[in-house]
Design an enzyme around this catalytic site. Structure first.
Site, mmCIF file in Angstrom:
data_model
loop_
_atom_site.group_PDB
_atom_site.id
_atom_site.type_symbol
_atom_site.label_atom_id
_atom_site.label_comp_id
_atom_site.label_asym_id
_atom_site.label_seq_id
_atom_site.Cartn_x
_atom_site.Cartn_y
_atom_site.Cartn_z
ATOM 1 N N PHE A 1 2.477 1.979 -3.526
ATOM 2 C CA PHE A 1 1.576 2.518 -4.544
ATOM 3 C C PHE A 1 1.067 3.908 -4.177
ATOM 4 O O PHE A 1 0.786 4.721 -5.073
ATOM 5 C CB PHE A 1 0.416 1.549 -4.783
ATOM 6 C CG PHE A 1 0.765 0.480 -5.761
ATOM 7 C CD1 PHE A 1 0.553 0.668 -7.115
ATOM 8 C CD2 PHE A 1 1.354 -0.700 -5.350
ATOM 9 C CE1 PHE A 1 0.899 -0.303 -8.031
ATOM 10 C CE2 PHE A 1 1.707 -1.679 -6.255
ATOM 11 C CZ PHE A 1 1.477 -1.487 -7.601
ATOM 12 N N HIS A 2 0.930 4.215 -2.895
ATOM 13 C CA HIS A 2 0.621 5.600 -2.522
ATOM 14 C C HIS A 2 1.750 6.532 -2.958
ATOM 15 O O HIS A 2 1.491 7.638 -3.460
ATOM 16 C CB HIS A 2 0.402 5.703 -1.008
ATOM 17 C CG HIS A 2 -0.981 5.360 -0.577
ATOM 18 N ND1 HIS A 2 -1.413 4.060 -0.411
ATOM 19 C CD2 HIS A 2 -2.043 6.140 -0.272
ATOM 20 C CE1 HIS A 2 -2.670 4.059 -0.023
ATOM 21 N NE2 HIS A 2 -3.092 5.313 0.069
ATOM 22 N N GLU A 3 2.985 6.090 -2.760
ATOM 23 C CA GLU A 3 4.122 6.915 -3.147
ATOM 24 C C GLU A 3 4.189 7.078 -4.666
ATOM 25 O O GLU A 3 4.451 8.177 -5.169
ATOM 26 C CB GLU A 3 5.415 6.286 -2.626
ATOM 27 C CG GLU A 3 6.677 7.040 -2.984
ATOM 28 C CD GLU A 3 6.745 8.403 -2.336
ATOM 29 O OE1 GLU A 3 7.430 9.274 -2.908
ATOM 30 O OE2 GLU A 3 6.125 8.601 -1.275
ATOM 31 N N SER B 1 0.826 -1.210 0.000
ATOM 32 C CA SER B 1 0.000 0.000 0.000
ATOM 33 C C SER B 1 0.858 1.256 0.000
ATOM 34 O O SER B 1 0.566 2.217 -0.724
ATOM 35 C CB SER B 1 -0.923 -0.017 1.222
ATOM 36 O OG SER B 1 -1.694 1.170 1.292
#
Length: 480
Positions: free
Chosen positions: A404-406, A401
């Site tokens: 993919f946020h980064e 998570s």
């Protein structure tokens, strides 16, 4: 307003049963004198017309306490005491909070308009620079080729033209290309942040869909081989969800509002056109509200701020607290607009039946509780089945998570400072802090307060300030 002793008497009146105090004359209730009993005119008006019959529902009986009846009959706690507060209804206090919230925000809106005027401008959302991002548009139009390649790979393995290791390698190449291809295009082109974010968001969704597509088909092949060898799974195996992949099932899955692939889905019987139009209107309204809050509140605050890690500490705290309310409103509007309105609109148009796109995450007792179905199905439980501990499985889930946020934020901003990554990974020590405080205070609501504090007061405003100033610094260096 009724005096306190009358309210106490009224509450005690409802407590005893009908036979309570039957043997004590002081506890008996006497009935109010009825109109018939006290009427000497034979039930007629002064003009001689008969009186209408009494209606027990419209004219409830009046009960009177004798002066000698005790007002205090049992041991009771105050409504706001620690032993009784969670047994009370707080609807009135909730209404008070809503009224105060409306009043406070109305004052802030008026104050903001008096100070800055109307700041809405179309150039923030749609500019000539955004229209010039044609490489991003071409990338978005060519991305659907990769799911078709994944379908071809599945067809080849079904016909036994390639081996299992080859199809796994092909899926790894396909899913990696879904992320790398848009990222390279965005980094090579100095595109607008909003355009890059939309492209990376769509690419991340396609990546998760293709991972689910490959993983589910692999599991279907394993189950099919096991059942052919005589393994019994009982009701676990659904024949409808053991079908071979087709172009129709792939296209429906890529359009459907889900990240978890299966050959068939529950479907509704019809499309409610009027309902779709109403939801579209709501979606437009909340999108406009998000734009208004960003332009009118968030932009002036961040422009008048300094980098939170380089300026004065108290000034950084003041900016974070001032930014927390509008960022929370924007996030809630985004959640309602996308996860509720848009996904339900898409479900209605595709007659997609399972519309549990979210659960009551606002009641989460810990930051690890709101977990997506995709993470549970394709990361968490596969790690558990491989023999990893629950803690390691949670760590890997948070790691995916965070990555993919980064990617979704750093690539469009052309900045790799890992603020979003550390923001997600910081939630892991919060899990242990939450468990410690819940055990210490013996109250699970402590975890919910920690969740809201770090989610809305600290996390989002801090990330907005960090990325804004890093983007501004990068643009300033590029213009020199």
């Amino acid at each position: 307003m009724a005096p306190p002793h009358s309210m106490a008497a009224a509450s005690d009146r409802a407590g005893p049963g009908p036979d309570a105090g039957a043997g004590e004359p002081s506890l008996r209730l006497r009935r109010a004198p009825s109109a018939d009993a006290g009427d000497s005119s034979g039930g007629r008006r002064e003009n001689g017309d008969p009186l209408p019959p009494p209606n027990p529902q419209q004219q409830p009986e009046m009960l009177y306490f004798r002066a000698s009846a005790p007002a205090h009959r049992r041991v009771k706690e105050s409504p706001l005491s620690s032993d009784a507060i969670f047994r009370q209804s707080h609807a009135g206090l909730l209404n008070l909070c809503i009224v105060v919230l409306i009043a406070v925000n109305s004052r802030l809106i008026i104050e903001n308009l008096m100070k800055y005027g109307l700041l809405i401008r179309a150039g923030f959302w749609f500019s000539t620079r955004s229209l010039g991002d044609w490489p991003l548009l071409m990338c978005c139009l060519t991305l659907p080729i990769l799911p078709l390649v994944a379908l071809v790979a599945e067809k080849l393995i079904r016909r036994k033209l390639i081996g299992e290791h080859v199809v796994i390698l092909l899926h790894i190449i396909i899913t990696t290309s879904v992320i790398v291809y848009p990222a390279v295009v965005i980094l090579k082109c100095d595109s607008a942040v909003l355009s890059g974010f939309v492209l990376m968001f769509l690419a991340s969704i396609m990546w998760m869909k293709l991972v689910s597509y490959a993983h589910t088909n692999y599991d279907i092949r394993v189950l099919s081989k096991s059942t052919e060898k005589g393994a019994a799974y009982g009701n676990y195996v659904d024949p409808e969800n053991m079908k071979d992949p087709t172009i129709k099932s792939l296209l429906y899955f890529m359009l459907a509002p889900t990240l978890c692939y299966q050959p068939t889905y529950p479907r509704t019987t019809c499309i409610r056109k009027g309902w779709v139009i109403r939801q579209l209107v709501k979606c437009l309204i909340f999108t406009g509200l998000m734009g208004f809050i960003i332009e009118q509140y968030i932009n002036p605050i961040v422009k008048n701020s300094k980098h939170p890690l380089k300026g004065n500490f108290l000034n950084a705290i003041e900016r974070v607290l001032k930014l927390s309310v509008p960022t929370l409103y924007v996030w809630l509007c985004m959640f309602y607009c996308f996860f509720h309105l848009w996904l339900n609109i898409l479900s209605e148009l595709l007659r997609f039946g399972d519309r549990e796109f979210y659960k009551d995450w606002w009641n989460a007792k810990t930051v690890e509780e709101p977990v997506h179905k995709w993470i549970i199905r394709h990361i968490y439980f596969p790690c558990i089945r491989k023999g990893l501990s629950r803690g390691v499985a949670i760590l890997i889930s948070f790691l995916v998570s965070a990555v993919f946020h980064e990617i979704c934020v750093a690539v469009p901003c052309h900045i790799f400072k890992f603020w979003a990554f550390f923001g997600i990974m910081f939630q892991i020590p919060l899990v242990f802090l939450t468990r410690y405080l819940q055990d210490k205070f013996q109250n699970i609501m402590v975890g919910n307060m920690i969740f809201w504090f770090f989610f809305s007061i600290v996390g989002q405003p801090m990330c907005v300030l960090l990325y804004y100033h890093d983007v501004m610094n990068r643009q300033a260096q590029a213009s020199r």
